[in-house]
Scaffold this motif. Structure first.
Motif, mmCIF file in Angstrom:
data_model
loop_
_atom_site.group_PDB
_atom_site.id
_atom_site.type_symbol
_atom_site.label_atom_id
_atom_site.label_comp_id
_atom_site.label_asym_id
_atom_site.label_seq_id
_atom_site.Cartn_x
_atom_site.Cartn_y
_atom_site.Cartn_z
ATOM 1 N N UNK A 8 -27.280 -57.684 40.772
ATOM 2 C CA UNK A 8 -27.552 -56.705 40.554
ATOM 3 C C UNK A 8 -26.007 -55.901 40.793
ATOM 4 N N UNK A 9 -26.127 -55.749 42.253
ATOM 5 C CA UNK A 9 -24.686 -54.903 42.514
ATOM 6 C C UNK A 9 -23.525 -55.361 42.487
ATOM 7 N N UNK A 10 -23.167 -56.309 41.651
ATOM 8 C CA UNK A 10 -22.282 -57.125 41.354
ATOM 9 C C UNK A 10 -22.459 -56.633 39.343
ATOM 10 N N UNK A 11 -22.864 -56.365 38.827
ATOM 11 C CA UNK A 11 -23.778 -55.928 37.493
ATOM 12 C C UNK A 11 -23.198 -54.942 37.709
ATOM 13 N N UNK A 56 -10.592 -48.637 43.360
ATOM 14 C CA UNK A 56 -11.754 -48.521 43.443
ATOM 15 C C UNK A 56 -12.708 -49.646 42.880
ATOM 16 N N UNK A 57 -12.939 -49.466 42.102
ATOM 17 C CA UNK A 57 -13.565 -50.030 40.713
ATOM 18 C C UNK A 57 -13.677 -51.593 41.521
ATOM 19 N N UNK A 58 -12.045 -51.994 41.163
ATOM 20 C CA UNK A 58 -12.107 -53.414 41.543
ATOM 21 C C UNK A 58 -12.050 -53.511 42.919
ATOM 22 N N UNK A 59 -11.957 -53.245 43.478
ATOM 23 C CA UNK A 59 -12.161 -53.377 45.241
ATOM 24 C C UNK A 59 -14.181 -52.835 45.347
ATOM 25 N N UNK A 60 -14.792 -52.451 44.361
ATOM 26 C CA UNK A 60 -16.254 -52.896 44.759
ATOM 27 C C UNK A 60 -16.467 -53.745 44.217
ATOM 28 N N UNK A 79 -14.745 -56.959 43.363
ATOM 29 C CA UNK A 79 -14.459 -58.249 44.663
ATOM 30 C C UNK A 79 -15.584 -57.960 45.605
ATOM 31 N N UNK A 80 -16.188 -56.623 46.487
ATOM 32 C CA UNK A 80 -16.827 -57.381 47.568
ATOM 33 C C UNK A 80 -18.135 -57.632 46.876
ATOM 34 N N UNK A 121 -22.649 -61.613 46.608
ATOM 35 C CA UNK A 121 -22.730 -63.015 45.663
ATOM 36 C C UNK A 121 -23.129 -64.157 46.805
ATOM 37 N N UNK A 122 -21.663 -64.497 46.798
ATOM 38 C CA UNK A 122 -21.484 -65.619 47.321
ATOM 39 C C UNK A 122 -22.025 -65.802 48.286
#
Length: 396
Positions: free
Chosen positions: A116-119, A242-246, A248-249, A254-255
């Motif tokens: 969900x966080x990745x989505x 910052x969205x790109x950093x989020x 990646x995190x 998830x991994x």
């Protein structure tokens, strides 16, 4: 003087004294098996040279085991079995789940949160990308707006310079002609001065037009550099948002959640058959004996589609054992004999593990393990660790 029974190094019994006594059933069976005549031995054979005589067969005890030996599949200590998915005798494929640990549901929920966080991070990143694309488009528009007028202005200035060059050429021609006429007295000095003044005026206008064109070119280049810098800045801002950093995190989380979830699923490391279930549902996995960090085994697994016999050959006989030799095994647990091929001769001498049931047998024999691949595994597929009698036929 009473009768004595002695065991020779080759494992054969000798009877000393006045009268031979009856031997144990196990030793007698081994002797009968070792001396059993083959079909060819039943017929008289023609005399052969001593060099071609068949070397004596190698007899030994052995145990049956699956190909690749028995694998004990374990899990991390401190966990508890949540759900057992297999039972004894069941065949499993490589990678097939065998059991779920009690923490499986918790780790499954953690993975759902990470998904969900990745989505959400991807949605935010998409919005940021759209905004960045709009900024880039705006910067490119400003570049076009700065480019088009200067192009037109520069084109007009080039046309002016071309016209002035033509006019200067005409003025030069007129000046040259009047200079010739002045020599012959056809024109006055004043008329010649007028032509010279006209030529100088056109020449000055041309130089001024060329200078103006250089100024326009410089202004145009400066405007393009500024517009290009704005485009690059917008693109760079989009790349390090910052969205790109989020995103990646979130992907890393998830991994990690997926890896932790996989640790709660016990899978078969190879295809085979479940030989024994060591833990039941709800039982805890305690640390291994000796205080090591490894966990306890959950099941024992073996590839019973191909069975082997590990024969313990006495150290004085192992020099005659070779890879590729024929062998047969026998036991009261299955009818008849099973043929096999010697596939590996051990490199280490040790004490025997397969103990004879005869109480008078030597239990501290020094032996070498010889692996024999059975040509028919089906009769003994469910008899792992069965003790068998082995006969290996050395080559001529």
């Amino acid at each position: 003087m009473g009768d004595k029974v002695l065991l020779t190094p080759t494992g054969k019994w000798m009877v000393g004294g006045g009268v031979a006594v009856a031997l144990g059933l196990t030793a007698l069976g081994l002797l009968q098996f070792a001396n059993r005549p083959s079909a060819k031995q039943a017929q008289p054979a023609p005399a052969a040279s001593p060099a071609a005589a068949l070397v004596g067969k190698i007899s030994a005890l052995g145990r049956i085991e699956p190909a690749g030996e028995i694998v004990q599949v374990g899990g991390p200590s401190g966990e508890r079995i949540g759900r057992m998915l297999v039972k004894e005798g069941q065949s499993v494929a490589e990678g097939q789940p065998i059991a779920y640990l009690e923490s499986y549901n918790e780790r499954l929920a953690d993975r759902g949160v990470a998904q969900s966080q990745l989505k959400d991070a991807l949605a935010q990143f998409s919005s940021t990308q759209q905004y960045g694309n709009a900024q880039i488009a705006e910067a490119q528009t400003r570049r076009s707006q700065a480019d088009a007028p200067k192009q037109k202005e520069l084109a007009a200035q080039n046309a002016t310079i071309a016209r002035l060059k033509d006019e200067l050429a005409i003025a030069q021609t007129d000046l040259n002609r009047f200079q010739s006429l002045k020599t012959s007295g056809a024109v006055s000095q004043r008329e010649l001065d007028d032509k010279r003044l006209a030529y100088q005026s056109k020449n000055g206008q041309l130089r001024e037009a060329i200078a103006q064109r250089a100024k326009i070119q410089q202004e145009w280049n400066t405007s393009l550099r500024n517009a290009d810098a704005q485009v690059q800045s917008a693109r760079a801002e989009q790349g390090r948002s910052q969205a790109q950093i989020q995103v990646d995190t979130a992907r890393s989380n998830l991994a990690l959640a997926q890896a932790r979830l996989e640790r709660t699923i016990i899978r078969a490391p190879q295809s085979g058959q479940i030989l024994k279930v060591l833990k039941k549902q709800g039982e805890a996995l305690e640390p291994s004996v000796g205080g090591s960090s490894g966990g306890q085994g959950i099941v024992e697994l073996g590839n019973t589609s191909q069975m082997y016999v590990v024969a313990e050959v006495y150290e004085t006989d192992v020099s005659r054992a070779r890879v590729g030799q024929r062998a047969v095994i026998a036991s009261s647990a299955f009818p008849g004999e099973i043929a096999g091929i010697v596939e590996q001769v051990g490199l280490k001498i040790g004490k025997n593990d397969v103990t004879n049931t005869d109480p008078a047998a030597n239990t501290d024999t020094r032996v070498v393990e010889v692996k024999i691949r059975l040509l028919n595994s089906r009769p003994v597929a469910n008899l792992t660790n069965l003790q068998v009698q082995v006969l290996i036929t050395p080559k001529s």
